[in-house]
Design a protein around this motif. Sequence first.
Motif, PDB file in Angstrom:
ATOM      1  N   ALA B  14       0.723  -1.341  -0.061  1.00  0.00           N
ATOM      2  CA  ALA B  14       0.108  -0.219   0.105  1.00  0.00           C
ATOM      3  C   ALA B  14       0.977   1.402  -0.079  1.00  0.00           C
ATOM      4  N   ARG B  15       0.252   2.263  -0.642  1.00  0.00           N
ATOM      5  CA  ARG B  15       1.063   3.627  -0.473  1.00  0.00           C
ATOM      6  C   ARG B  15       0.895   3.939   1.050  1.00  0.00           C
ATOM      7  N   LEU B  16       2.227   4.735   1.310  1.00  0.00           N
ATOM      8  CA  LEU B  16       1.987   5.244   2.592  1.00  0.00           C
ATOM      9  C   LEU B  16       1.995   6.806   2.677  1.00  0.00           C
ATOM     10  N   PRO B  17       1.328   7.200   3.808  1.00  0.00           N
ATOM     11  CA  PRO B  17       1.328   8.678   3.959  1.00  0.00           C
ATOM     12  C   PRO B  17       2.547   9.293   4.296  1.00  0.00           C
ATOM     13  N   LEU B  18       2.935  10.608   3.783  1.00  0.00           N
ATOM     14  CA  LEU B  18       4.056  11.314   4.284  1.00  0.00           C
ATOM     15  C   LEU B  18       3.703  12.578   4.300  1.00  0.00           C
ATOM     16  N   GLY B  19       3.763  13.197   5.336  1.00  0.00           N
ATOM     17  CA  GLY B  19       3.666  14.712   5.462  1.00  0.00           C
ATOM     18  C   GLY B  19       4.967  15.272   5.837  1.00  0.00           C
ATOM     19  N   LEU B  20       5.155  16.396   5.205  1.00  0.00           N
ATOM     20  CA  LEU B  20       6.424  17.269   5.391  1.00  0.00           C
ATOM     21  C   LEU B  20       6.397  18.724   4.861  1.00  0.00           C
ATOM     22  N   THR B  21       7.480  19.398   5.334  1.00  0.00           N
ATOM     23  CA  THR B  21       7.203  20.835   4.935  1.00  0.00           C
ATOM     24  C   THR B  21       8.389  20.947   3.714  1.00  0.00           C
ATOM     25  N   LEU B  22       7.949  21.096   2.628  1.00  0.00           N
ATOM     26  CA  LEU B  22       8.849  21.382   1.493  1.00  0.00           C
ATOM     27  C   LEU B  22       9.103  22.710   0.947  1.00  0.00           C
ATOM     28  N   ASN B  23      10.119  23.185   1.041  1.00  0.00           N
ATOM     29  CA  ASN B  23      10.542  24.535   0.568  1.00  0.00           C
ATOM     30  C   ASN B  23       9.591  25.649   1.105  1.00  0.00           C
ATOM     31  N   GLY B  24       9.098  25.353   2.583  1.00  0.00           N
ATOM     32  CA  GLY B  24       8.064  26.406   3.338  1.00  0.00           C
ATOM     33  C   GLY B  24       6.714  25.974   2.966  1.00  0.00           C
ATOM     34  N   GLN B  25       6.257  25.079   2.419  1.00  0.00           N
ATOM     35  CA  GLN B  25       5.194  24.585   2.159  1.00  0.00           C
ATOM     36  C   GLN B  25       4.655  23.275   2.874  1.00  0.00           C
ATOM     37  N   GLU B  26       3.642  23.189   3.570  1.00  0.00           N
ATOM     38  CA  GLU B  26       3.268  21.833   4.121  1.00  0.00           C
ATOM     39  C   GLU B  26       2.708  21.132   3.088  1.00  0.00           C
ATOM     40  N   ARG B  27       3.124  19.640   3.127  1.00  0.00           N
ATOM     41  CA  ARG B  27       2.542  18.752   1.692  1.00  0.00           C
ATOM     42  C   ARG B  27       2.368  17.468   2.525  1.00  0.00           C
ATOM     43  N   GLN B  28       0.952  17.101   1.962  1.00  0.00           N
ATOM     44  CA  GLN B  28       0.514  15.723   2.333  1.00  0.00           C
ATOM     45  C   GLN B  28       0.618  14.896   0.951  1.00  0.00           C
ATOM     46  N   LEU B  29       1.428  13.726   1.285  1.00  0.00           N
ATOM     47  CA  LEU B  29       1.787  13.027  -0.086  1.00  0.00           C
ATOM     48  C   LEU B  29       1.599  11.406   0.299  1.00  0.00           C
ATOM     49  N   GLU B  30       1.411  10.619  -0.804  1.00  0.00           N
ATOM     50  CA  GLU B  30       1.175   9.276  -0.617  1.00  0.00           C
ATOM     51  C   GLU B  30       2.381   8.754  -1.192  1.00  0.00           C
ATOM     52  N   ILE B  31       3.091   7.791  -0.942  1.00  0.00           N
ATOM     53  CA  ILE B  31       4.367   7.074  -1.486  1.00  0.00           C
ATOM     54  C   ILE B  31       4.580   5.788  -1.290  1.00  0.00           C
ATOM     55  N   LEU B  32       5.172   4.839  -2.198  1.00  0.00           N
ATOM     56  CA  LEU B  32       5.551   3.542  -2.117  1.00  0.00           C
ATOM     57  C   LEU B  32       6.628   3.519  -1.061  1.00  0.00           C
ATOM     58  N   PRO B  33       6.923   2.598  -0.241  1.00  0.00           N
ATOM     59  CA  PRO B  33       8.150   2.655   0.655  1.00  0.00           C
ATOM     60  C   PRO B  33       9.403   2.741   0.242  1.00  0.00           C
ATOM     61  N   TRP B  34       9.538   2.266  -0.979  1.00  0.00           N
ATOM     62  CA  TRP B  34      10.984   2.000  -1.602  1.00  0.00           C
ATOM     63  C   TRP B  34      11.392   3.169  -2.490  1.00  0.00           C
ATOM     64  N   THR B  35      10.703   4.138  -2.365  1.00  0.00           N
ATOM     65  CA  THR B  35      10.724   5.448  -3.175  1.00  0.00           C
ATOM     66  C   THR B  35      11.538   6.218  -2.289  1.00  0.00           C
ATOM     67  N   THR B  36      12.769   6.752  -3.184  1.00  0.00           N
ATOM     68  CA  THR B  36      14.019   7.311  -2.476  1.00  0.00           C
ATOM     69  C   THR B  36      13.249   8.983  -2.411  1.00  0.00           C
ATOM     70  N   LEU B  37      13.917   9.831  -1.548  1.00  0.00           N
ATOM     71  CA  LEU B  37      13.615  11.139  -1.501  1.00  0.00           C
ATOM     72  C   LEU B  37      13.842  11.896  -2.917  1.00  0.00           C
ATOM     73  N   LEU B  38      14.883  11.558  -3.453  1.00  0.00           N
ATOM     74  CA  LEU B  38      15.319  11.882  -4.833  1.00  0.00           C
ATOM     75  C   LEU B  38      14.284  11.662  -5.856  1.00  0.00           C
ATOM     76  N   ASP B  39      14.111  10.329  -6.125  1.00  0.00           N
ATOM     77  CA  ASP B  39      12.866   9.950  -6.718  1.00  0.00           C
ATOM     78  C   ASP B  39      11.527  10.814  -6.645  1.00  0.00           C
TER      79      ASP B  39
END
Lengths: 330, 177
Positions: B14-39
């Motif tokens: 399943a995709r996992l929820p990811l919440g972070l502040t990216l360049n000053g903006q709050e972002r709510q994302l969904e990602i697969l566990p093996w996705t690198t930050l770069l990708d």
Amino acid sequence: MNPFHYSKPDSVQDAVHLAGPASRFIAGGTNLLDLMKENVTRPEHLIDITGLPLREVSETARGGLMIGALVSNADLAWHPLIEQRYPLLSQAILAGASPQLRNMASTGGNLLQRTRCYYFYDASVPCNKREPGSGCPARDGLNRIHAIFGASAQCVATHPSDMCVALAALEAVVHVQGRGGARSIEFADFHRLPGEAPERDNQLADDELITAIELPAAGFADCSHYLKIRDRASYAFALVSVAAALKVVGPIIREARLVLGGVAHKPWRDKAVESWLTGKAPSRETFTAAADTLLQNAEPLEHNAFKVKLARRAIVRALSDAAQGGQPDE
Amino acid sequence: MSATTPDAAQPSFARLPLGLTLNGQERQLEILPWTTLLDLLREQLDLVGTKKGCDHGQCGACTVLLNGKRVNACLTLAVMCDGADLVTVEGLANGEELHPMQRAFIKHDAFQCGYCTPGQICSAVGLANEGRAQTSEQIREGMSGNLCRCGAYNNIRDAIEEALPACMQGVGQGGGQ
């Protein structure tokens, strides 16, 4: 990278209960993710331990320090108590990797780095460490970076860590927790020689997690030096490194620690040579004799005989620098 | 499809929820566990300033600032950045006003092809945040995790040496608009 399941437990207890043969703990990930990208390691389950409360550096009742396994390499190298009392450890950490990697990598993870042997990293060729029983192309192949001590017919790989060389010299203790409880392991016993089971780098069980590294009180802050020799001035693994620490009283060495990196499957410590140094005067002649004795037992391969000469000079220089208060005598 | 992203997107993952502040903006994302930050940055968020060079933590082209510290995005799992404050090269400028490190790189012509430049600049800001490097030699050592195959090293060092004092006075945290 293979697909895997991901968990992030809140407690050490939960983490070790989730662990099994097909799982890996992940903290900094700097080595594990690289190995996964190369298909050298294919865990089915990653257990993210970065939420565990293992980030403290605290003083022990015995006058030493207890370092939480999740303290980053950069934070540890620059910790005021490490810089003051254990400069050997600071130097060794800062000699390794890059600033980015040191920000990411954890103290516990540093111990669990896998060898950078080219054949281990290339999933298309045999390697006894990666696939037990498949063979060792390094023994008769490109073995310039490989071991000159303690290798076996099955494996001639070296341990890549700088930090571990200093921890061996400082006689650190590794604290681990498994499902069956906690135990502590002397640093000298933590990593193992390849022998008949090169796939095992250390003596941790699948469910065991490193929780802390303990430093004894003796930091050899007055007379220690970490010397690293590599193919370029920065950001390369050691061809040979030396952690030298002395306790000098008056004109006499009262205690000596001497550990080599880049030459064996684990930090290579020779206690007989340390004992021989004890009671001698710190001089170039003494240090040269110590180096010659230590290297008598070296077993170089086709392409790494240069490491014997290099180690001899590095030992003399590191001990000389240590005797002069850790400052290089450039 | 990235070379480091598996194509076996099996239903059990399943995709996992990811919440972070990216360049000053709050972002709510969904990602697969093996996705690198770069990708995640390059392929899902179209923030292609962060570059993929070696993808093994050796070149530094993917350097970003995670909670103010420089890290290699290629060796970071995105899912492990939950709750983090992330600044990429796109977040350094304050609107139209470039970050002092960016200005110094332009002034000193501290690039040739430019591929390593975003990583160099983020790394240099991280270096300033660490507050450890002062001398030219310390800057060189402190930037050893960033390779420049064009060999613009001398100009890169000059740029950093000039911008470092201003950045270390607290304007180097990454603006994030």
